[in-house]
Design an enzyme around this catalytic site. Structure first.
Site, mmCIF file in Angstrom:
data_model
loop_
_atom_site.group_PDB
_atom_site.id
_atom_site.type_symbol
_atom_site.label_atom_id
_atom_site.label_comp_id
_atom_site.label_asym_id
_atom_site.label_seq_id
_atom_site.Cartn_x
_atom_site.Cartn_y
_atom_site.Cartn_z
ATOM 1 N N SER A 1 -13.285 -4.326 2.421
ATOM 2 C CA SER A 1 -14.280 -3.749 1.580
ATOM 3 C C SER A 1 -15.889 -4.182 2.045
ATOM 4 O O SER A 1 -16.562 -4.659 1.290
ATOM 5 C CB SER A 1 -14.064 -4.220 0.186
ATOM 6 O OG SER A 1 -12.956 -3.722 -0.477
ATOM 7 N N PRO A 2 -16.052 -4.116 3.512
ATOM 8 C CA PRO A 2 -17.452 -4.431 3.927
ATOM 9 C C PRO A 2 -18.350 -3.528 3.363
ATOM 10 O O PRO A 2 -19.654 -3.988 3.789
ATOM 11 C CB PRO A 2 -16.896 -4.404 5.487
ATOM 12 C CG PRO A 2 -15.930 -3.356 5.596
ATOM 13 C CD PRO A 2 -15.108 -3.442 4.505
ATOM 14 N N LEU A 3 -18.041 -2.613 2.958
ATOM 15 C CA LEU A 3 -19.313 -1.559 2.348
ATOM 16 C C LEU A 3 -19.061 -1.441 1.065
ATOM 17 O O LEU A 3 -19.572 -0.335 0.428
ATOM 18 C CB LEU A 3 -19.095 -0.278 3.123
ATOM 19 C CG LEU A 3 -18.771 0.031 4.560
ATOM 20 C CD1 LEU A 3 -18.546 1.236 5.159
ATOM 21 C CD2 LEU A 3 -20.288 -0.638 5.090
ATOM 22 N N GLY A 4 -18.715 -2.599 0.299
ATOM 23 C CA GLY A 4 -18.838 -2.449 -1.082
ATOM 24 C C GLY A 4 -17.875 -1.260 -1.701
ATOM 25 O O GLY A 4 -18.436 -0.916 -2.629
ATOM 26 N N ARG A 5 -16.911 -1.152 -1.230
ATOM 27 C CA ARG A 5 -16.033 -0.169 -1.929
ATOM 28 C C ARG A 5 -16.775 1.245 -1.957
ATOM 29 O O ARG A 5 -16.791 2.001 -2.657
ATOM 30 C CB ARG A 5 -15.487 -0.444 -3.006
ATOM 31 C CG ARG A 5 -14.485 -1.449 -3.065
ATOM 32 C CD ARG A 5 -13.722 -2.032 -4.555
ATOM 33 N NE ARG A 5 -12.867 -2.698 -4.484
ATOM 34 C CZ ARG A 5 -12.933 -4.056 -4.167
ATOM 35 N NH1 ARG A 5 -14.095 -4.547 -4.449
ATOM 36 N NH2 ARG A 5 -12.001 -4.791 -4.024
ATOM 37 N N GLY A 6 -17.493 1.391 -0.712
ATOM 38 C CA GLY A 6 -18.532 2.462 -0.581
ATOM 39 C C GLY A 6 -19.938 2.621 -1.204
ATOM 40 O O GLY A 6 -20.622 3.444 -0.858
ATOM 41 N N PHE A 7 -20.074 1.673 -2.112
ATOM 42 C CA PHE A 7 -21.315 1.715 -2.712
ATOM 43 C C PHE A 7 -22.423 1.465 -1.797
ATOM 44 O O PHE A 7 -23.415 2.122 -1.712
ATOM 45 C CB PHE A 7 -21.421 0.509 -3.751
ATOM 46 C CG PHE A 7 -22.176 0.773 -5.084
ATOM 47 C CD1 PHE A 7 -23.443 1.523 -4.949
ATOM 48 C CD2 PHE A 7 -21.829 0.346 -5.912
ATOM 49 C CE1 PHE A 7 -24.007 1.803 -6.107
ATOM 50 C CE2 PHE A 7 -22.145 0.625 -7.242
ATOM 51 C CZ PHE A 7 -23.658 1.554 -7.325
ATOM 52 N N TYR B 1 0.845 -1.405 0.019
ATOM 53 C CA TYR B 1 0.086 0.057 0.020
ATOM 54 C C TYR B 1 0.880 1.140 0.080
ATOM 55 O O TYR B 1 2.043 1.331 0.730
ATOM 56 C CB TYR B 1 -0.712 0.133 1.332
ATOM 57 C CG TYR B 1 -1.973 -1.172 1.442
ATOM 58 C CD1 TYR B 1 -2.221 -2.076 0.247
ATOM 59 C CD2 TYR B 1 -2.691 -1.411 2.551
ATOM 60 C CE1 TYR B 1 -2.915 -3.136 0.200
ATOM 61 C CE2 TYR B 1 -3.410 -2.401 2.405
ATOM 62 C CZ TYR B 1 -3.710 -3.219 1.478
ATOM 63 O OH TYR B 1 -4.536 -4.314 1.631
ATOM 64 N N HIS C 1 -0.469 -11.917 1.360
ATOM 65 C CA HIS C 1 -1.235 -11.274 0.692
ATOM 66 C C HIS C 1 -2.148 -12.080 -0.275
ATOM 67 O O HIS C 1 -3.493 -11.925 -0.426
ATOM 68 C CB HIS C 1 -0.658 -10.341 0.158
ATOM 69 C CG HIS C 1 -1.526 -8.925 -0.026
ATOM 70 N ND1 HIS C 1 -1.025 -7.681 -0.045
ATOM 71 C CD2 HIS C 1 -2.898 -8.636 -0.123
ATOM 72 C CE1 HIS C 1 -1.966 -6.704 -0.073
ATOM 73 N NE2 HIS C 1 -3.169 -7.446 -0.320
#
Length: 317
Positions: free
Chosen positions: A199-205, A50, A120
């Site tokens: 990504s528990p929020l769907g990459r913000g979606f 990262y 990873h």
């Protein structure tokens, strides 16, 4: 802050952690990480890969940010990092590479030891027994405390766990991406391994903040993901609107509802939503107080069943 156990080896962390992948390397990010710790977050996730915002492959840069932010409060934080993704060579898991990578990460983080060290991505050319055997040696040497795998299939997890106890598996998991439910989750529950959903929020979606493609900045990496494009986008916005409606009825935000659903899936699940803003961390932590009944879970299943998201979860770069 509610605490949860990851695995059976004694690692205990906050019920919700913080993913730092997209944080720019600046003083505001330092304040955000320190503010998260003040709020009770103890799990901080990074990787040698990262770098600055939207710039993967600047090796060690994000680790330096995390290390700088937490150096004076090391005893309060659980720091997880990863090795194994390279430029143009595919995933790597050979002993020499692992030994070089852990020393580089320790230097970047400014630490004497790493709490949770993940591979990873599995290396298809190196037996997982050899990789985990080397990681086990790092535990004995005191360089790492616990071993994790990221995006590993069920069969590989089982083989790895036979060499050394695997504390956690990190993989994408959300109302948007439920592929792990088929084979991976049953193995984790059988072996007592924790799950760290990224990504528990769907990459913000799933926050409901993205209403149209143009809401994404021109340099936003999500523009390259099929779920954010064309007809897929339109279909996915429709599903999110149903999640928003239910969240309103529950008196919470869509993000809180989505995280509460994840927390309800297993006692050893610790999602790591990423954000650069303290107010979002505070909102995310509010998910711990959202209580979902059996009827609520059934309704979520109805409006967002497995496979509901249109498009692949992977990007095209």
């Amino acid at each position: 802050m509610q605490q949860r156990k990851l695995g059976n080896e004694g690692l205990e962390v906050s019920a919700i952690g913080l993913g730092t992948m997209m944080m720019p390397d600046n003083d505001e990010s330092v304040r955000t990480i320190q503010g998260a710790l003040d709020m009770g977050v103890t799990m901080f996730d990074t990787a040698d890969l990262y770098g600055s915002e939207y710039q993967l492959g600047r090796f060690g840069e994000n680790e330096k940010l995390v290390g700088r932010a937490l150096k004076d409060r090391r005893d309060q934080a659980v720091i997880a990092t990863k090795f194994g993704i390279t430029h143009g060579q595919g995933p790597k898991g050979d002993p020499a590479y692992i030994k070089k990578s852990v020393d580089a990460s320790l230097y970047s983080l400014g630490l004497d030891y790493i709490d949770l060290y993940y591979q990873h991505r599995p290396d298809p050319n190196i037996p997982i027994e050899e990789t985990v055997g080397t990681m086990s040696d790092l535990v004995k040497q005191g360089k790492i405390r616990y071993i994790g795998l990221s995006e590993a299939p069920a069969e590989l997890i089982r083989r790895a766990h036979a060499v050394h106890p695997i504390t956690a598996v990190e993989t994408e998991y959300s109302l948007w991406s439920r592929e792990v439910e088929d084979e991976v989750l049953p193995v984790l529950k059988e072996l007592g391994i924790g799950l760290v959903p990224y990504s528990p929020l769907g990459r913000g979606f799933l926050t409901g903040q993205i209403k149209k493609f143009e809401d994404l900045p021109e340099d936003d990496y999500r523009r390259y993901y099929s779920r954010f494009q064309g007809e897929n986008f339109a279909k996915n916005v429709g599903v999110v609107s149903l999640i928003e409606k239910m969240a309103t009825e529950k008196g919470c935000t869509p993000a809180q509802l989505s995280l509460a659903w994840l927390l309800a899936q297993g006692e050893r699940f610790v999602p790591i939503p990423g954000t650069k803003r303290l107010e979002r961390i505070q909102e995310n932590l509010g998910a711990i107080k959202v209580k979902l009944t059996a009827d609520d879970l059934a309704e979520i299943e109805r409006i967002s069943p497995k496979g509901v998201a249109a498009g692949s979860r992977f990007g095209t770069f």
